[in-house]
Design a protein around this motif. Structure first.
Motif, mmCIF file in Angstrom:
data_model
loop_
_atom_site.group_PDB
_atom_site.id
_atom_site.type_symbol
_atom_site.label_atom_id
_atom_site.label_comp_id
_atom_site.label_asym_id
_atom_site.label_seq_id
_atom_site.Cartn_x
_atom_site.Cartn_y
_atom_site.Cartn_z
ATOM 1 N N VAL A 255 0.857 -1.191 0.000
ATOM 2 C CA VAL A 255 0.000 0.000 0.000
ATOM 3 C C VAL A 255 0.891 1.239 0.000
ATOM 4 O O VAL A 255 1.716 1.416 0.899
ATOM 5 N N LEU A 282 -9.175 -0.578 1.931
ATOM 6 C CA LEU A 282 -7.949 -1.381 1.871
ATOM 7 C C LEU A 282 -8.196 -2.823 2.314
ATOM 8 O O LEU A 282 -7.591 -3.767 1.776
ATOM 9 N N ALA A 295 -2.137 -1.513 -3.731
ATOM 10 C CA ALA A 295 -3.115 -0.429 -3.619
ATOM 11 C C ALA A 295 -2.380 0.895 -3.487
ATOM 12 O O ALA A 295 -1.281 0.964 -2.923
ATOM 13 N N VAL A 310 -8.781 5.531 -3.397
ATOM 14 C CA VAL A 310 -8.113 4.248 -3.154
ATOM 15 C C VAL A 310 -8.229 3.431 -4.433
ATOM 16 O O VAL A 310 -9.336 3.103 -4.880
ATOM 17 N N ASP A 312 -6.607 0.027 -6.769
ATOM 18 C CA ASP A 312 -5.792 -1.181 -6.742
ATOM 19 C C ASP A 312 -5.661 -1.745 -8.158
ATOM 20 O O ASP A 312 -6.395 -1.355 -9.074
#
Length: 374
Positions: A255, A282, A295, A310, A312
């Motif tokens: 992340v 997440l 991510a 966010v 991914d």
């Protein structure tokens, strides 16, 4: 920073006393009681010295002194009708106090703000009306000037106090930044290097050592975030939080978090709920994006509106999947993300397609950031 304003009141009191002296000497021949007129002027001289002395010290300047100032000023104003002929007062002749009467209005403005200044000005205007016995141009002009002076000084005091608070905040923030940098140098030379070494050697050895290396890498990333951005900003104000500090600990090897260089200050409740929504997004990446998915979290702020995205690179999902999950009673996204942002009065946009990952955009405007005016 208010000290110069109090000194200005002292200077005004002395200057306006000089103007009153000129008028008293020029008009004493028309007084019905000249001796009493000079006695009242003597009281004004004495009280000018007392008030200048009192307002020069933070320990003495307060409501008792302002109340005494207003009492003495009111008494001198009312005594004008014992010295100046009633006909002259009705026709607009100057009172004994003239501009000197504005002293307690200015003091009330500095000590209590615009409302107290306006109240004091109206009170003295009413006394002036009672002395003259009629509404004339002098009463109207005098009261308006008192109101304008009190309001202006009260506003200036409010701006000065806000500037002083911002300056204090900047000083505290600079001191905290220097301390953070000092700690970061020590940690970088020791703990972070050890964690980086464990991660590298664990990856080289493989097996259980690789898992240990991965954990060390995550802890290194978290520690770097902590020493880089520190605790909630000192002096930011009661209930205010830098959103970056709540998001940075979420950084791991999978992340990445990108934030503005300057603090993103939000109300504590807003920042906490927004950070929880990001954590929920997440969690969905870890649970559904597939093995090896990464991510990225991007924080943007513009004109009081904060946007957190966010994204991914996982397996993605069909557009109808969220609706199907909610209908089946699986409310992870509906409650942990959309529900939280909706409670904050914000909006959530989720974009995805099979094989193209998922992008969750959360947008909120924090209405709790306004500072109370004086």
């Amino acid at each position: 920073m208010e000290t110069p304003l109090w000194r200005a009141i002292g200077a005004f009191r002395i200057a306006s006393l000089g103007y009153a002296a000129v008028l008293t000497i020029s008009n004493y021949a028309t007084f019905t009681r000249p001796v009493l007129g000079f006695m009242i002027f003597g009281v004004m001289v004495t009280w000018t010295g007392v008030s200048v002395w009192g307002y020069s010290s933070p320990e003495r300047r307060g409501w008792p002194l302002v109340a005494a100032d207003l009492t003495v000023t009111s008494a001198c104003l009312l005594a004008s009708q014992l010295v100046i002929p009633a006909a002259a007062l009705r026709s607009g002749a100057s009172t004994l106090t003239m501009a000197w009467v504005a002293g307690p209005v200015l003091a009330s403005a500095i000590l209590g703000g615009r409302r107290w200044a306006v109240a004091t000005a109206l009170f003295l205007g009413a006394l002036d009306l009672s002395v003259r016995g009629t509404v004339n141009q002098s009463v109207f002009n005098g009261t308006v000037l008192l109101l304008l002076a009190g309001f202006a000084v009260g506003y200036l005091t409010h701006v000065t106090a806000a500037a002083e608070a911002r300056m204090q905040h900047a000083v505290e923030l600079e001191a905290a930044t220097r301390e953070r940098e000092r700690l970061a140098r020590g940690i970088h030379d020791g703990v972070l290097q050890v964690l980086a070494l464990v991660q590298r050697r664990g990856t080289e050895l493989g097996g259980e050592a690789a898992e240990l290396g991965r954990l060390a890498g995550e802890q290194e990333a978290t520690l770097r975030a902590l020493v880089g951005f520190g605790p909630v900003e000192a002096g930011a104000g009661a209930g205010l939080v830098d959103l970056r500090q709540l998001l940075r600990p979420m950084t791991t090897t999978d992340v990445e978090i990108a934030t503005p260089a300057t603090p993103v200050i939000l109300g504590r409740a807003t920042a906490t709920e927004l950070a929880a929504a990001v954590a929920g997004a997440l969690d969905n990446v870890r649970a559904h994006a597939g093995p090896g998915a990464k991510a990225w979290v991007l924080v943007e702020e513009e004109r009081g509106e904060v946007t957190v995205t966010v994204r991914d690179n996982g397996v993605g999902m069909a557009p109808e999947r969220l609706a199907e999950a909610e209908a089946a009673g699986r409310l992870g996204v509906a409650q942990s993300i959309r529900g939280r942002i909706r409670e904050l009065g914000g909006e959530v946009a989720i974009t995805s397609a099979p094989g193209q990952g998922v992008e969750v955009e959360m947008r909120v405007r924090d209405f709790g950031m306004s500072r109370p005016g004086r």
